[in-house]
Scaffold this active site. Structure first.
Site, PDB file in Angstrom:
ATOM      1  N   PRO A   2      47.837  41.165  29.141  1.00  0.00           N
ATOM      2  CA  PRO A   2      47.399  42.255  29.035  1.00  0.00           C
ATOM      3  C   PRO A   2      45.948  42.577  30.107  1.00  0.00           C
ATOM      4  O   PRO A   2      45.068  41.731  30.092  1.00  0.00           O
ATOM      5  CB  PRO A   2      46.955  42.500  27.566  1.00  0.00           C
ATOM      6  CG  PRO A   2      47.622  41.300  27.043  1.00  0.00           C
ATOM      7  CD  PRO A   2      47.927  40.186  27.993  1.00  0.00           C
ATOM      8  N   GLU A   3      46.173  43.518  30.722  1.00  0.00           N
ATOM      9  CA  GLU A   3      44.783  43.626  31.527  1.00  0.00           C
ATOM     10  C   GLU A   3      44.365  45.095  31.101  1.00  0.00           C
ATOM     11  O   GLU A   3      44.750  45.525  29.911  1.00  0.00           O
ATOM     12  CB  GLU A   3      45.252  43.940  32.936  1.00  0.00           C
ATOM     13  CG  GLU A   3      45.837  42.747  33.500  1.00  0.00           C
ATOM     14  CD  GLU A   3      46.224  42.784  34.931  1.00  0.00           C
ATOM     15  OE1 GLU A   3      45.651  43.283  35.745  1.00  0.00           O
ATOM     16  OE2 GLU A   3      47.304  41.824  35.213  1.00  0.00           O
TER      17      GLU A   3
END
Length: 279
Positions: A2-3
């Site tokens: 996840p960014e």
DNA sequence: CAGATGCCCTGGGCGC
DNA sequence: TGCGCCCAGGGCATCT
């Protein structure tokens, strides 16, 4: 994985589903996920009886304000925050679970345990202030307005290569391996182009593409790769992976110039770019 | 300061 | 069906 766009998608789900709910109990059963606490039971002691009031985000970090406490969550590589009515069995690797009044559960599931969950010890954490533990993070491109000229000036003052700078969380919070490659491709710049070598227009264009891509990804719920490990709080995968032009596309055709996408080992991970249209 | 490594973990995919 | 590799969105510590 996840960014920023994935974290923001999760934040929106949490905001819609948990604000106003009272926390009945916290089950912190995965010691590595709560490694900042000497005693995992501290989460239950401090959160029990509080109510979630605000759900925030700084870069890839999520924050839940509850009473006087601020709960901070980082998803690491494999972390998920999943909502459940509590009737189904908890998935394997459910290391921390918030149990709300009425039975709703928020489960922090993280097989690789690179993520973490902790309560801020910042001095008197107040609504608008960042938790002390997140003070090292640079500006958040979606929530901290920064004039393009200031971004360009900061960027051009650094001699490091562009990808390293985009991914440096102290410089700019939220970009990781996927979006750095997508942003640099959109801007027509190679990962190893020195930041200080950009002219003013190139730096501004890079900033523009960064904002455009991050916003577009948030609109599509972020990116889920082939393993579909990233999910939002409802368990739904993202859709922005359909728009990826270079990431995980080694050997495929560059949509911009017809060249062939190349994969290069860099910094212990993979970098994807088009050697023809990125300079 | 910049850059290269290696480590923290589990699990999925692939070749044999 | 199984085994041994290789790979993975992050971040940090430690070398040159």
């Amino acid at each position: 994985m996840p960014e920023l766009p994935e974290a923001e998608t999760v934040r929106r789900g949490l905001e819609a589903e948990t604000v106003g709910r009272g926390i009945a109990r916290v089950d912190a059963t995965g010691p590595r996920s709560v490694r900042r606490h000497r005693d995992p039971a501290e989460l239950d002691r401090r959160l029990r009886g509080t109510t979630v009031e605000v759900v925030g985000r700084v870069g890839k970090f999520l924050t839940l304000d509850a009473g006087e406490e601020v709960l901070v969550v980082h998803l690491g590589m494999s972390g998920q925050l999943l909502l459940s009515d509590g009737r189904d069995p908890r998935p394997k690797h459910s290391h921390v679970v918030l149990v709300f009044e009425g039975g709703l559960e928020l489960r922090f599931v993280d097989p690789r345990t690179f993520g973490q969950v902790f309560l801020s010890d910042g001095p008197e954490p107040s609504r608008r202030a960042r938790p002390a533990e997140l003070a090292h993070l640079g500006f958040d491109p979606l929530t901290d307005a920064l004039p393009a000229a200031r971004f360009a000036a900061r960027l051009r003052a650094r001699r490091t290569m562009l990808k390293a700078l985009l991914m440096d969380q102290r410089f700019l919070a939220g970009i990781g391996n996927i979006y750095s490659d997508e942003i640099l491709h959109a801007a027509g710049l190679r990962y190893d182009h020195p930041a200080s070598a950009l002219d003013e227009d190139q730096a501004r264009a890079l900033y523009r593409h960064m904002l455009r891509i991050l916003r577009a990804s948030v609109r599509l719920g972020g990116s889920s790769l082939s393993d579909m490990q990233y999910r939002d709080v409802y368990g739904r995968p993202g859709r922005y992976q359909q728009r990826h032009l270079v990431f995980a596309r080694e050997g495929l055709t560059c949509a911009g110039c017809g060249g062939t996408i190349v994969r290069q080992a860099w910094g212990g991970r993979s970098t994807f770019f088009c050697p023809r249209c990125q300079i």
